[in-house]
Motif scaffolding. Structure first.
Motif, mmCIF file in Angstrom:
data_model
loop_
_atom_site.group_PDB
_atom_site.id
_atom_site.type_symbol
_atom_site.label_atom_id
_atom_site.label_comp_id
_atom_site.label_asym_id
_atom_site.label_seq_id
_atom_site.Cartn_x
_atom_site.Cartn_y
_atom_site.Cartn_z
ATOM 1 N N GLY A 291 0.796 -1.222 0.000
ATOM 2 C CA GLY A 291 0.000 0.000 0.000
ATOM 3 C C GLY A 291 0.821 1.259 0.000
ATOM 4 N N ASP A 292 2.110 1.175 0.363
ATOM 5 C CA ASP A 292 2.987 2.345 0.323
ATOM 6 C C ASP A 292 3.132 2.853 -1.107
ATOM 7 N N ALA A 293 3.377 4.143 -1.230
ATOM 8 C CA ALA A 293 3.778 4.721 -2.517
ATOM 9 C C ALA A 293 5.293 4.776 -2.545
ATOM 10 N N VAL A 294 5.897 4.298 -3.635
ATOM 11 C CA VAL A 294 7.333 4.419 -3.813
ATOM 12 C C VAL A 294 7.565 5.579 -4.771
ATOM 13 N N VAL A 295 8.354 6.567 -4.329
ATOM 14 C CA VAL A 295 8.549 7.807 -5.073
ATOM 15 C C VAL A 295 9.950 7.816 -5.665
ATOM 16 N N TYR A 296 10.035 8.063 -6.977
ATOM 17 C CA TYR A 296 11.313 8.020 -7.685
ATOM 18 C C TYR A 296 11.758 9.405 -8.141
ATOM 19 N N GLY A 297 13.033 9.676 -7.919
ATOM 20 C CA GLY A 297 13.701 10.789 -8.565
ATOM 21 C C GLY A 297 14.622 10.228 -9.631
ATOM 22 N N SER A 298 15.675 10.962 -9.960
ATOM 23 C CA SER A 298 16.619 10.510 -10.974
ATOM 24 C C SER A 298 18.024 10.898 -10.568
ATOM 25 N N THR A 299 18.984 10.097 -11.000
ATOM 26 C CA THR A 299 20.381 10.433 -10.757
ATOM 27 C C THR A 299 20.834 11.572 -11.657
#
Length: 328
Positions: A131-139
């Motif tokens: 149920g968690d949201a996984v949040v992505y940025g970028s290198t």
């Protein structure tokens, strides 16, 4: 109208004070809720392989029968499709019964939501939960690029996620072209690549997507303590409604006075947001009440005993207006 706004803000302050003193018994965003992370995970998983909706190259409905995920088909330029990974995650949380105040079509809103509600996990030792949201940025830059939903934490240490707006046409030249060619895709993050700061090879090594954090959904916010009939006044009855996704526009009528009234009610109020309520009488003037309000916009009213009306409202960046109707 100026006096009305002053009184409304005063009533909001009184309500807040009463809640602080324990005089009101609403269930807050940190309290117990029937919503569960497992429920959100199951709902997200049930929509794997679904597309943006009726606007997609391969049209599908979502698992609840809707024609889009939040505003996946209508939130872009000129009311067209938009990048919808956050729309999908928001839709999952909202329909699983969690609080979604402050979330919008940007993946970055899930990071801000976690900060605001105290549910953002940025420690490398945090073990994600269903149920968690996984949040992505970028290198490659400092932006937030994507958000998915954790659907399973596996015994081998890997984590499975559901990702809206994934796998679209790599040659798409516009947001809409990508959105209509993408779908919900299940991606499993390998054991050892699930921690905050990891760059999972299963996601997109070319773009260097890095996990910036996991956000746990907060329990449902309090319901709006006001009703349309309270706001418009004695003698008014609701005769039509329109859902704005987080708020509802209500059209009311008073048979004794021959007047219509419109109010836009926030479903789960937490902070002031852009709202409006509008009413136009055919052959007459338009009345509205734009502003930043916590509970509702309006009431706006006008005599319309023998005339057609247009009515509508705004919630955040969603605006809707009816056709002419309810004549006489």
């Amino acid at each position: 109208m100026r006096l009305h706004r002053i009184l409304r803000r005063a009533s909001g302050l009184l309500a807040a004070a009463a809640m602080a003193l324990g005089l009101l018994t609403f269930t807050g965003a940190g309290a117990a809720s029937a919503a569960t992370g497992g429920g959100a995970a199951a709902l997200a998983a049930a929509n794997v392989a679904r597309t943006a909706g009726s606007c997609a190259d391969t049209p599908t409905t979502n698992s609840l029968g809707g024609t889009q995920f939040e505003h996946s088909c209508t939130g872009g330029a000129s009311g067209g499709p938009e990048y919808w990974c956050a729309d999908f995650a928001l839709w999952v949380w909202r329909n699983a019964g969690f609080y979604t105040g402050g979330l919008d079509a940007s993946a970055a809103s899930f990071l801000t939501y976690g900060q605001t509600n105290g549910t953002l996990h940025t420690s490398a030792s945090y073990v994600p939960q269903p149920g968690d949201a996984v949040v992505y940025g970028s290198t490659q830059d400092s932006d937030i690029h994507h958000v998915g939903i954790v659907t399973a934490v596996n015994t081998n240490g890997s984590v499975t996620t559901a990702n809206g707006d994934w796998g679209g046409d790599p040659n798409a030249s516009t947001m809409a072209q990508f959105a209509v060619s993408s779908k919900v895709v299940s991606i499993t993050l390998a054991a050892g690549q699930t921690a905050v700061g990891s760059v999972p090879t299963a996601v997109d090594p070319a773009d260097g997507y890095v996990i910036k954090g996991y956000t746990t959904p907060a329990a449902a916010a309090p319901a709006n303590p006001y009703t349309p009939t309270q706001v418009c006044g004695s003698g008014y009855t609701v005769i039509d409604t329109h859902d704005l996704g987080g708020a509802v526009v209500d059209l009311l009528y008073n048979a004794s006075s021959g007047r219509n009234c419109v109010v836009t009610m926030v479903s789960q109020p937490s902070v002031a947001v852009p709202l409006d309520a509008t009413l136009t009488v055919q052959g007459g003037a338009t009345v509205d009440d734009p502003g930043s309000y916590t509970y509702y916009a309006g009431p706006v009213s006008a005599a319309a005993a023998s005339a057609c009306v247009k009515w509508g409202g705004t919630f955040r960046n969603t605006m809707w207006t009816s056709d002419w109707g309810h004549c006489g």
